[in-house]
Design a protein around this motif. Sequence first.
Motif, PDB file in Angstrom:
ATOM      1  N   PHE B 153       6.244  15.222 -18.205  1.00 39.99           N
ATOM      2  CA  PHE B 153       6.799  14.415 -19.610  1.00 39.99           C
ATOM      3  C   PHE B 153       5.473  13.538 -20.023  1.00 39.99           C
ATOM      4  CE2 PHE B 153      10.182  14.216 -15.893  1.00 39.99           C
ATOM      5  CZ  PHE B 153      11.239  15.139 -16.635  1.00 39.99           C
ATOM      6  N   GLY B 154       4.468  13.589 -19.411  1.00 43.56           N
ATOM      7  CA  GLY B 154       3.137  12.835 -19.882  1.00 43.56           C
ATOM      8  C   GLY B 154       3.561  11.407 -19.529  1.00 43.56           C
ATOM      9  N   TRP B 155       4.149  11.021 -18.622  1.00 49.63           N
ATOM     10  CA  TRP B 155       4.470   9.714 -18.193  1.00 49.63           C
ATOM     11  C   TRP B 155       3.246   9.116 -17.510  1.00 49.63           C
ATOM     12  CZ3 TRP B 155       9.922   9.841 -15.442  1.00 49.63           C
ATOM     13  CH2 TRP B 155      10.914  10.022 -16.309  1.00 49.63           C
ATOM     14  N   PRO B 156       2.994   7.794 -17.483  1.00 51.97           N
ATOM     15  CA  PRO B 156       1.605   7.176 -16.894  1.00 51.97           C
ATOM     16  C   PRO B 156       2.131   7.278 -15.392  1.00 51.97           C
ATOM     17  CG  PRO B 156       2.295   5.715 -18.311  1.00 51.97           C
ATOM     18  CD  PRO B 156       3.382   6.789 -18.692  1.00 51.97           C
ATOM     19  N   LEU B 157       0.934   7.725 -14.521  1.00 49.84           N
ATOM     20  CA  LEU B 157       1.302   7.875 -12.969  1.00 49.84           C
ATOM     21  C   LEU B 157       2.141   6.796 -12.588  1.00 49.84           C
ATOM     22  CD1 LEU B 157      -2.328   8.985 -11.748  1.00 49.84           C
ATOM     23  CD2 LEU B 157      -0.189  10.355 -12.019  1.00 49.84           C
ATOM     24  N   TRP B 158       1.955   5.428 -12.816  1.00 52.73           N
ATOM     25  CA  TRP B 158       2.785   4.499 -12.036  1.00 52.73           C
ATOM     26  C   TRP B 158       4.359   4.659 -12.173  1.00 52.73           C
ATOM     27  CZ3 TRP B 158       5.475   0.996 -14.463  1.00 52.73           C
ATOM     28  CH2 TRP B 158       5.344   0.733 -15.895  1.00 52.73           C
ATOM     29  N   ILE B 159       4.704   5.181 -13.275  1.00 57.86           N
ATOM     30  CA  ILE B 159       6.310   5.099 -13.643  1.00 57.86           C
ATOM     31  C   ILE B 159       6.858   6.025 -12.569  1.00 57.86           C
ATOM     32  CG2 ILE B 159       7.819   5.811 -15.174  1.00 57.86           C
ATOM     33  CD1 ILE B 159       6.313   4.993 -17.420  1.00 57.86           C
ATOM     34  N   GLY B 160       6.268   7.231 -12.285  1.00 62.88           N
ATOM     35  CA  GLY B 160       6.883   8.326 -11.446  1.00 62.88           C
ATOM     36  C   GLY B 160       6.655   7.923 -10.110  1.00 62.88           C
ATOM     37  N   LEU B 161       5.526   7.083  -9.670  1.00 60.33           N
ATOM     38  CA  LEU B 161       5.507   6.386  -8.429  1.00 60.33           C
ATOM     39  C   LEU B 161       6.362   5.359  -7.961  1.00 60.33           C
ATOM     40  CD1 LEU B 161       3.429   5.663  -5.806  1.00 60.33           C
ATOM     41  CD2 LEU B 161       2.255   4.141  -7.347  1.00 60.33           C
ATOM     42  N   MET B 162       6.584   4.379  -8.724  1.00 65.42           N
ATOM     43  CA  MET B 162       7.603   3.184  -8.641  1.00 65.42           C
ATOM     44  C   MET B 162       8.752   3.321  -9.075  1.00 65.42           C
ATOM     45  SD  MET B 162       4.855   0.140  -9.524  1.00 65.42           S
ATOM     46  CE  MET B 162       3.150   0.141  -9.128  1.00 65.42           C
ATOM     47  N   GLY B 163       9.188   4.076 -10.069  1.00 62.56           N
ATOM     48  CA  GLY B 163      10.352   3.936 -10.472  1.00 62.56           C
ATOM     49  C   GLY B 163      11.528   4.467  -9.690  1.00 62.56           C
ATOM     50  N   PHE B 164      11.176   5.735  -9.226  1.00 62.22           N
ATOM     51  CA  PHE B 164      12.212   6.438  -8.341  1.00 62.22           C
ATOM     52  C   PHE B 164      12.473   6.050  -7.075  1.00 62.22           C
ATOM     53  CE2 PHE B 164      11.203   9.642 -11.609  1.00 62.22           C
ATOM     54  CZ  PHE B 164      12.347   9.774 -12.347  1.00 62.22           C
ATOM     55  N   SER B 165      11.197   5.455  -6.568  1.00 61.69           N
ATOM     56  CA  SER B 165      11.110   4.868  -4.981  1.00 61.69           C
ATOM     57  C   SER B 165      11.955   3.505  -5.261  1.00 61.69           C
ATOM     58  CB  SER B 165      10.000   4.610  -4.780  1.00 61.69           C
ATOM     59  OG  SER B 165       9.065   5.518  -4.440  1.00 61.69           O
ATOM     60  N   CYS B 166      11.956   2.939  -6.205  1.00 62.27           N
ATOM     61  CA  CYS B 166      12.826   1.402  -6.329  1.00 62.27           C
ATOM     62  C   CYS B 166      14.211   1.998  -6.500  1.00 62.27           C
ATOM     63  CB  CYS B 166      12.445   0.679  -7.670  1.00 62.27           C
ATOM     64  SG  CYS B 166      10.763   0.102  -7.615  1.00 62.27           S
ATOM     65  N   ALA B 167      14.564   3.154  -7.093  1.00 62.25           N
ATOM     66  CA  ALA B 167      15.964   3.370  -7.246  1.00 62.25           C
ATOM     67  C   ALA B 167      16.549   3.769  -5.813  1.00 62.25           C
ATOM     68  CB  ALA B 167      16.021   4.669  -8.226  1.00 62.25           C
ATOM     69  N   CYS B 168      15.648   4.340  -5.049  1.00 64.18           N
ATOM     70  CA  CYS B 168      16.027   4.952  -3.708  1.00 64.18           C
ATOM     71  C   CYS B 168      16.142   3.663  -2.856  1.00 64.18           C
ATOM     72  CB  CYS B 168      14.731   5.330  -3.175  1.00 64.18           C
ATOM     73  SG  CYS B 168      15.133   6.093  -1.544  1.00 64.18           S
ATOM     74  N   GLY B 392       4.023  -2.140  -0.187  1.00 66.56           N
ATOM     75  CA  GLY B 392       2.827  -1.572   0.428  1.00 66.56           C
ATOM     76  C   GLY B 392       2.499  -0.292  -0.096  1.00 66.56           C
ATOM     77  N   SER B 393       3.608   0.651  -0.214  1.00 61.41           N
ATOM     78  CA  SER B 393       3.399   1.984  -0.638  1.00 61.41           C
ATOM     79  C   SER B 393       3.070   2.115  -2.037  1.00 61.41           C
ATOM     80  CB  SER B 393       4.523   2.739  -0.617  1.00 61.41           C
ATOM     81  OG  SER B 393       5.672   2.390  -1.588  1.00 61.41           O
ATOM     82  N   PHE B 394       3.058   1.363  -3.128  1.00 62.13           N
ATOM     83  CA  PHE B 394       2.952   0.946  -4.125  1.00 62.13           C
ATOM     84  C   PHE B 394       1.182   0.896  -4.298  1.00 62.13           C
ATOM     85  CE2 PHE B 394       7.187  -0.650  -5.807  1.00 62.13           C
ATOM     86  CZ  PHE B 394       7.669   0.692  -5.677  1.00 62.13           C
ATOM     87  N   VAL B 395       1.021  -0.071  -3.390  1.00 61.51           N
ATOM     88  CA  VAL B 395      -0.611  -0.279  -3.270  1.00 61.51           C
ATOM     89  C   VAL B 395      -1.314   0.932  -2.713  1.00 61.51           C
ATOM     90  CG1 VAL B 395      -2.522  -1.546  -2.123  1.00 61.51           C
ATOM     91  CG2 VAL B 395      -0.411  -2.653  -2.993  1.00 61.51           C
ATOM     92  N   TYR B 396      -0.861   1.634  -1.635  1.00 68.09           N
ATOM     93  CA  TYR B 396      -1.573   2.666  -1.206  1.00 68.09           C
ATOM     94  C   TYR B 396      -1.336   3.899  -2.184  1.00 68.09           C
ATOM     95  CZ  TYR B 396      -1.867   1.493   3.674  1.00 68.09           C
ATOM     96  OH  TYR B 396      -2.424   1.251   4.811  1.00 68.09           O
ATOM     97  N   GLY B 397      -0.396   4.204  -3.059  1.00 69.17           N
ATOM     98  CA  GLY B 397      -0.168   5.196  -3.981  1.00 69.17           C
ATOM     99  C   GLY B 397      -1.105   5.073  -5.271  1.00 69.17           C
ATOM    100  N   LEU B 398      -1.406   3.869  -5.402  1.00 64.06           N
ATOM    101  CA  LEU B 398      -2.447   3.745  -6.798  1.00 64.06           C
ATOM    102  C   LEU B 398      -3.729   3.828  -6.057  1.00 64.06           C
ATOM    103  CD1 LEU B 398      -0.679   0.553  -8.344  1.00 64.06           C
ATOM    104  CD2 LEU B 398      -0.804   3.007  -9.218  1.00 64.06           C
ATOM    105  N   MET B 399      -4.021   3.509  -4.748  1.00 66.60           N
ATOM    106  CA  MET B 399      -5.623   3.792  -4.254  1.00 66.60           C
ATOM    107  C   MET B 399      -5.541   5.361  -3.951  1.00 66.60           C
ATOM    108  SD  MET B 399      -5.431   0.873  -1.572  1.00 66.60           S
ATOM    109  CE  MET B 399      -7.018   1.264  -0.853  1.00 66.60           C
ATOM    110  N   MET B 400      -4.559   6.026  -4.131  1.00 67.31           N
ATOM    111  CA  MET B 400      -4.610   7.361  -3.076  1.00 67.31           C
ATOM    112  C   MET B 400      -5.704   8.419  -3.454  1.00 67.31           C
ATOM    113  SD  MET B 400      -2.780   8.279  -0.593  1.00 67.31           S
ATOM    114  CE  MET B 400      -1.335   7.584  -0.685  1.00 67.31           C
ATOM    115  N   GLU B 401      -6.161   8.344  -4.789  1.00 68.44           N
ATOM    116  CA  GLU B 401      -6.990   9.300  -5.247  1.00 68.44           C
ATOM    117  C   GLU B 401      -8.332   9.140  -4.320  1.00 68.44           C
ATOM    118  OE1 GLU B 401      -6.949  11.811  -7.334  1.00 68.44           O
ATOM    119  OE2 GLU B 401      -4.716  11.485  -7.496  1.00 68.44           O
TER     120      GLU B 401
END
Lengths: 96, 527
Positions: B153-168, B392-401
């Motif tokens: 969808f061309g979304w910025p990475l953080w939307i996919g990272l955080m959006g669905f995890s928050c829903a879960c 914490g997982s959001f912090v790790y996710g954003l550093m993951m590269e």
Amino acid sequence: MAWIRRHWTPEEADEWQKEDWIAIILSTFSYIALTIGVALSLLMLAVGFIVLILGIGLSVLLFFVIDPKLKAVSSGYEKKQKEYLEGLERVQRWEE
Amino acid sequence: MELFTLIDILWMIFFLSLMIGCGVLFYRLGRRSESDFFLAGRGLPWWLPAASVYATHTATDTPMWVTGVIYRYGMRGIWYTFFSAWCAISAFVSTRIFRRSLAYTQAEWQSLRFGGLGSELLRGWMAGWQIFMNMFILGWVGMAMGKLCNYAFGWPLWIGLMGFSCACAVYVLAAGYWGVVVADFQQGIIALAVIIITSVWGIIAAGGPGAIVSKLALMGESWRVNPFAFTGIFGGEFPFAWFITMMVISIIGGFGMGTSIDWYVEAQRIQSAKTVRDASYSIWAGTALVLVRNSLWAVAILGFYVMFPNIPSQAEYELGWFRIGFEYLPVGMVGFFFAAVLAIHLSTISTHLNLGAMYATRDIYHHYINPRASERRLVWVGRISTAILLLGSFVYGLMMEEITKWLIFALWIMAAGVWLPNILQVMWWRFNAWGYLSSWIANLGLSWLVVWVLPAFGLIPDLPDYLQFWALMVLGALIYVPVTFLTPPEKMDRLVKYYVMSRPLGWWGPVRKEAEWRGLLHMKGED
């Protein structure tokens, strides 16, 4: 199949017997056969269907061998579970 | 969003509502006690934890990883995915032993098996490590979703990272493991259905099974169909020695606990099953489904390969299975496909949120901070721990590269040098907490030496990964075996208590004799 024991008391089932080892071997080979069998069957290769049938057969045999023993282990253990759980909580709440 | 039509969006909204709604429905059960919040009250029939095993191990990054190894190695790459076969033996050995111990976590099991200061050190270390690992896995899987949404969808990475995890997190916070396992059941069904539909669609798109085989023959690559196409005993990119190593690690590992990183997830499912028999079948059946799923993917990826051979970039060909879904499924099915992607994503996220929170609550808070805490407070601590893991997982996710390389190394550290100690702790009465702790510490140093330092200085050659495994296993044993014999065994009272409750397999002769002597067990051969 008299060689495979089908009736167990809970005390007998608690011991590790040859049926456990047979289950371990059958289980391993059934996993290998199911993995290869499904893949090669989807490619419509004759060998795939043979291996898949073998995998399913091994899985059924596994159930036949181990299920009576697992039932006996479970029924025997469940009677003691409440007492064991109380012991576990005593260890956990170590201040008591 | 141009891929999506109205019906696609409706599919997505419907599935998200269903998954979150069903989880939240179990709010009243989850809040009753610590045992409910983390183990669903230990009352589940085998098929529920089995579905959870399958759903959890079908993560967003799993199809990328399976695609990567099959695209690169052909059907022989299926053996990379065979590591989960440790459950072949575990289902009837370590699962049975662990279920009988009734320990919530692996850290707690070690405090039953071992005693004294060593045991407490081990419990603290294991709990801390598992909290870190679950946070890391959440970040890793979340970032895979971020990349997928970016591609689709061309979304910025953080939307996919955080959006669905928050829903879960909504249903994990509300209902704990009850929410996880019920949602996993429906997510498993949705995911399996879509994996079958999409993979069959991919095979048909490639011309069908016969066409895949004949096209590979025309390309001179018939070996890609052969799962045993080794490149020699020791040489080439796929030697027989690698295969044997993988078989040993994956299959023999089932005698131990923790020989695979997946053990920690499975351990929670084992304890949530209502009987020992249910625990065994849940692990066996869930893993069988995982292996069959891998085979299904493998054939679809062979189809993808004949359509798009020689893609040089790994990052590009790893998206092969997702490309089949997004590019080949008909209009109206793409939303269904994405709903399944959401299902596999949420099932993994929910599991690791609850699992990490269980280690934080049971092994840290309940054991060390507030041993007399009420059930109500423990459930709330579980919820707060879940929220901290999520952040914490959001912090790790954003550093993951930047950190992926190092964390894969951390996973390797965990697997190689402690593989055998993880078996010995289950099977050998004389192995003690100090032996186990020393194996961990030794492995931390030795793995750096063998994998990085010594090759960098030219003191040893760069070893292939399977040789690194054997080297670390032998070098580690040179340290933890002497440590074990130089320190006293665990107290016989503790060992007898553990033996009578868990009835482990292996070398337990002296403990068995003591239990018989105390009248706790019948003598062998006695009526």
